[in-house]
Design a protein around this motif. Structure first.
Motif, PDB file in Angstrom:
ATOM      1  N   ARG A   1     -15.711 -20.372-100.039  1.00 19.36           N
ATOM      2  CA  ARG A   1     -15.620 -20.673 -98.602  1.00 19.36           C
ATOM      3  C   ARG A   1     -16.669 -21.704 -98.185  1.00 19.36           C
ATOM      4  O   ARG A   1     -16.399 -22.571 -97.366  1.00 19.36           O
ATOM      5  CB  ARG A   1     -15.764 -19.397 -97.789  1.00 19.36           C
ATOM      6  CG  ARG A   1     -15.639 -19.634 -96.294  1.00 19.36           C
ATOM      7  CD  ARG A   1     -15.501 -18.328 -95.550  1.00 19.36           C
ATOM      8  NE  ARG A   1     -15.657 -18.489 -94.136  1.00 19.36           N
ATOM      9  CZ  ARG A   1     -14.696 -18.816 -93.292  1.00 19.36           C
ATOM     10  NH1 ARG A   1     -13.482 -19.036 -93.754  1.00 19.36           N
ATOM     11  NH2 ARG A   1     -14.927 -18.941 -92.008  1.00 19.36           N
TER      12      ARG A   1
ATOM     13  N   SER B   1     -12.626 -25.298 -94.881  1.00 19.37           N
ATOM     14  CA  SER B   1     -11.875 -24.117 -94.469  1.00 19.37           C
ATOM     15  C   SER B   1     -12.693 -23.176 -93.587  1.00 19.37           C
ATOM     16  O   SER B   1     -12.157 -22.195 -93.076  1.00 19.37           O
ATOM     17  CB  SER B   1     -11.351 -23.363 -95.689  1.00 19.37           C
ATOM     18  OG  SER B   1     -12.406 -22.678 -96.331  1.00 19.37           O
TER      19      SER B   1
ATOM     20  N   ARG C   1     -11.389 -21.952 -90.218  1.00 20.87           N
ATOM     21  CA  ARG C   1     -10.325 -20.949 -90.153  1.00 20.87           C
ATOM     22  C   ARG C   1     -10.921 -19.552 -90.006  1.00 20.87           C
ATOM     23  O   ARG C   1     -12.074 -19.309 -90.372  1.00 20.87           O
ATOM     24  CB  ARG C   1      -9.452 -21.033 -91.395  1.00 20.87           C
ATOM     25  CG  ARG C   1      -8.757 -22.377 -91.478  1.00 20.87           C
ATOM     26  CD  ARG C   1      -7.691 -22.377 -92.511  1.00 20.87           C
ATOM     27  NE  ARG C   1      -7.019 -23.666 -92.510  1.00 20.87           N
ATOM     28  CZ  ARG C   1      -6.565 -24.237 -93.584  1.00 20.87           C
ATOM     29  NH1 ARG C   1      -6.658 -23.652 -94.743  1.00 20.87           N
ATOM     30  NH2 ARG C   1      -5.972 -25.408 -93.494  1.00 20.87           N
ATOM     31  N   ASP C   2     -10.113 -18.645 -89.512  1.00 20.76           N
ATOM     32  CA  ASP C   2     -10.533 -17.263 -89.324  1.00 20.76           C
ATOM     33  C   ASP C   2     -10.937 -16.655 -90.666  1.00 20.76           C
ATOM     34  O   ASP C   2     -10.115 -16.534 -91.579  1.00 20.76           O
ATOM     35  CB  ASP C   2      -9.392 -16.468 -88.694  1.00 20.76           C
ATOM     36  CG  ASP C   2      -9.776 -15.053 -88.324  1.00 20.76           C
ATOM     37  OD1 ASP C   2     -10.458 -14.384 -89.133  1.00 20.76           O
ATOM     38  OD2 ASP C   2      -9.381 -14.608 -87.233  1.00 20.76           O
TER      39      ASP C   2
ATOM     40  N   GLN D   1      -8.671 -15.317 -93.901  1.00 18.86           N
ATOM     41  CA  GLN D   1      -8.903 -15.993 -95.178  1.00 18.86           C
ATOM     42  C   GLN D   1      -9.355 -14.996 -96.240  1.00 18.86           C
ATOM     43  O   GLN D   1      -8.892 -15.050 -97.383  1.00 18.86           O
ATOM     44  CB  GLN D   1      -9.964 -17.071 -94.972  1.00 18.86           C
ATOM     45  CG  GLN D   1      -9.938 -18.171 -95.968  1.00 18.86           C
ATOM     46  CD  GLN D   1     -10.847 -19.291 -95.548  1.00 18.86           C
ATOM     47  OE1 GLN D   1     -12.002 -19.058 -95.188  1.00 18.86           O
ATOM     48  NE2 GLN D   1     -10.339 -20.505 -95.587  1.00 18.86           N
TER      49      GLN D   1
ATOM     50  N   TYR E   1      -6.498 -21.321 -98.835  1.00 20.35           N
ATOM     51  CA  TYR E   1      -7.181 -22.449 -98.205  1.00 20.35           C
ATOM     52  C   TYR E   1      -6.215 -23.499 -97.702  1.00 20.35           C
ATOM     53  O   TYR E   1      -6.584 -24.346 -96.892  1.00 20.35           O
ATOM     54  CB  TYR E   1      -8.218 -23.034 -99.169  1.00 20.35           C
ATOM     55  CG  TYR E   1      -9.234 -21.998 -99.572  1.00 20.35           C
ATOM     56  CD1 TYR E   1     -10.224 -21.601 -98.686  1.00 20.35           C
ATOM     57  CD2 TYR E   1      -9.183 -21.379-100.806  1.00 20.35           C
ATOM     58  CE1 TYR E   1     -11.136 -20.620 -99.030  1.00 20.35           C
ATOM     59  CE2 TYR E   1     -10.093 -20.397-101.155  1.00 20.35           C
ATOM     60  CZ  TYR E   1     -11.080 -20.033-100.268  1.00 20.35           C
ATOM     61  OH  TYR E   1     -11.968 -19.057-100.610  1.00 20.35           O
TER      62      TYR E   1
END
Length: 147
Positions: free
Chosen positions: A68, A75, A78-79, A83, A144
């Motif tokens: 991450r 990414s 993003r939540d 994820q 991703y």
């Protein structure tokens, strides 16, 4: 023609980062596996499977964090919970694949060829190497996505 010749330099770099993180996760995986089997005595058939599942699970948490923030830093917008759920789903399928390969290769290929210690290491390396391709492809495309 290389297997990676169709990948862009950015994607090849991403695959190398993914593999590096996976390598570090593999060290955690193998270390915990050996600790449980040879240190804690989890050496029965079902105990070995349980040891493998524990060691892979710890490596999954480590890998998610590094992927991450390093492999797929774009990414982070993003939540994280969604994820993580996707990553864990892909990883659980990978765990199943890894465990099948580990168990099959140790029981049917390596246990008769090597000592228990060497056979365990070779079976684990086989399982990690083959599962790598599932993990990268599924995480790149689903967890991703397009970055």
């Amino acid at each position: 023609m290389s297997i990676f010749s169709h990948l862009s330099k950015k994607e090849l770099t991403r695959f190398l980062k993914f593999s590096t993180v996976g390598g570090m996760g593999a060290l955690i995986d193998v270390g915990v596996l050996n600790l449980l089997i040879f240190g804690a005595g989890w050496n029965g058939e079902w105990e070995r499977i349980g040891a493998n599942m524990c060691s892979v699970s710890l490596a999954i948490l480590f890998n998610f964090t590094l992927h991450r923030y390093w492999t797929f830093p774009e990414s982070k917008v993003r939540d994280q919970r969604i994820q993580l759920m996707k990553f864990v789903t892909v990883s659980m399928i990978g765990l199943f694949i890894n465990t099948l390969i580990f168990h099959f290769s140790y029981s049917h290929l390596y246990s008769g060829l090597f000592t228990e210690v060497v056979g365990t290491q070779v079976a684990k390396a086989t399982a990690i190497g083959l599962t790598l391709f599932w993990n990268f492809t599924a995480n790149r495309l689903w967890t991703y996505g397009k970055l």
